[in-house]
Design a protein around this motif. Structure first.
Motif: not given
Length: 300
Positions: A169-175
Motif C-alpha cells: 500500500l505504501i508503494a502504491i501511494a508513493l507511486g
C-alpha cells in the motif's frame, strides 16, 4: 497458438509448476516457501509496483475501457460472493476472498510478462492499464477490506496502523504521488527497484507452487463453481461490455485476454495472512492456472 503456448506462456507458468513439483517431492518445505513469499511480498513486489505506477502515462489509457472493466469486476464479484455465501455456504471472509479470486486476475505477475513477450511494450499498453488499475485500486481495496473483516475486534487506530504499514500500500501511494507531482525518480533508485522487482514474479509464483503442492487439488462444487465464474463468466462479461465502446481492436483483445487469465495469488496470500481456510481458494488458483493455459494461447 502452439508457438505462443510453448514460447511465451509455459515459460512463465513453469515457475509455478516447478514449485509445485518440488513441494510434492519434499525438496522445498512449506515454511521455506512461506519465507520466500514473505520476502517477495514485502520487498520485491513494492519494488515492482512503485516504478510501474510512478512512470505510467495515465493520459494514454482508455478510461472508457477501464470503467467498463471495473463495472464488470463489480458485477462478477457480486455474483461470486452471492454464490459463495448462499450456494456454497462459505464463511464471510472466505467467501469474500473466493469472490476476489474471480475478478483479481494474476495480471502483474503472470499476464503482464506474458503480454510483453508476445506483443512488446507498446502493444501491451492495455495490459499495463489493467495492471495499474488493479495494483493501485483493486488490490488496495481488498487488502483494506479483508483486514477490516478479519480483525473486527480491533479498534480504528490499530486497523489504521496495520493497514498504513503495509509495504504494498505504501508503494502504491508513493507511486501515485510521484506520478501526480511529475517527480523524476533518480536513475540509481530506478535501477535498484528494477533489479529487485525482476525477482517478484518468479519467486512469488515458485513459492505459490510449493505452498499449493500441500493443498488438496481435487475440485469440489465450490471450486468448480468459482473457477467457472472466473474462466467463463468474467471474460464473457468483459467481451460483451467492451462492445459498448468504440475501442481499438487491440484494447478489446488484450482486455479479454487478461480477463481469461488465472486467479491472482493474492486471494490465497491474504487468506494465509489472516488465517482463513484455503481448502477452496488454493484449488481455485491451481485449476484456473492450468485451465487458462489453453484459453490464453487461443486468445493471444
Amino acid at each position: 497458438m502452439l508457438y505462443i503456448l510453448t514460447h511465451d506462456i509455459l515459460p512463465v507458468f513453469s515457475m509455478l509448476a516447478l514449485g509445485f513439483v518440488l513441494g510434492r517431492a519434499g525438496k522445498i518445505s512449506r515454511d521455506e516457501a512461506a519465507a520466500v513469499n514473505r520476502v517477495a511480498f514485502l520487498v520485491l513486489q513494492p519494488a515492482l509496483i512503485l516504478p510501474l505506477i510512478a512512470g505510467v502515462d495515465f493520459a494514454a489509457f482508455r478510461l472508457d475501457a477501464l470503467a467498463l472493466y471495473a463495472l464488470c469486476q463489480v458485477g462478477t464479484f457480486g455474483l461470486a460472493l452471492l454464490a459463495a455465501r448462499r450456494v456454497f455456504r462459505r464463511e464471510p471472509v472466505e467467501a469474500w476472498l473466493l469472490a476476489m479470486a474471480t475478478v483479481f486476475v494474476n495480471s502483474l505477475l503472470y499476464i503482464y510478462p506474458i503480454s510483453f513477450l508476445i506483443y512488446g511494450e507498446a502493444a501491451a499498453l492495455p495490459i499495463t492499464a489493467i495492471v495499474a488499475w488493479d495494483a493501485s485500486a483493486t488490490f488496495a481495496f481488498f487488502i483494506v477490506t479483508t483486514d477490516l473483516m478479519a480483525n473486527r475486534t480491533a479498534n480504528a487506530a490499530q486497523s489504521l496502523k496495520r493497514v498504513g504499514s503495509n509495504p504494498v500500500l505504501i508503494a502504491i501511494a508513493l507511486g501515485l504521488i510521484v506520478n501526480a507531482a511529475g517527480i523524476a525518480v533518480p536513475e540509481p533508485l530506478l535501477t535498484a527497484m528494477d533489479f529487485a522487482g525482476a525477482g517478484a514474479a518468479p519467486l512469488t509464483l515458485f513459492a505459490l507452487g510449493v505452498i499449493l503442492s500441500g493443498q488438496r487439488i481435487v475440485p469440489d462444487g465450490t471450486v468448480v463453481g468459482i473457477s467457472a465464474i472466473k474462466l467463463l463468466v468474467f471474460p464473457a462479461l468483459i467481451w460483451a461490455a467492451l462492445q459498448l465502446a468504440p475501442l481499438p481492436a487491440d484494447w478489446r483483445q488484450l482486455f479479454v485476454l487478461n480477463a481469461a487469465g488465472p486467479s491472482g495469488a493474492m486471494a490465497f496470500a491474504l487468506a494465509m495472512l489472516h488465517g482463513v481456510r484455503t481448502d477452496a481458494i488454493a484449488p481455485v488458483v491451481i485449476w484456473t492456472s492450468v485451465l487458462s493455459l489453453i484459453s490464453l494461447a487461443a486468445l493471444a
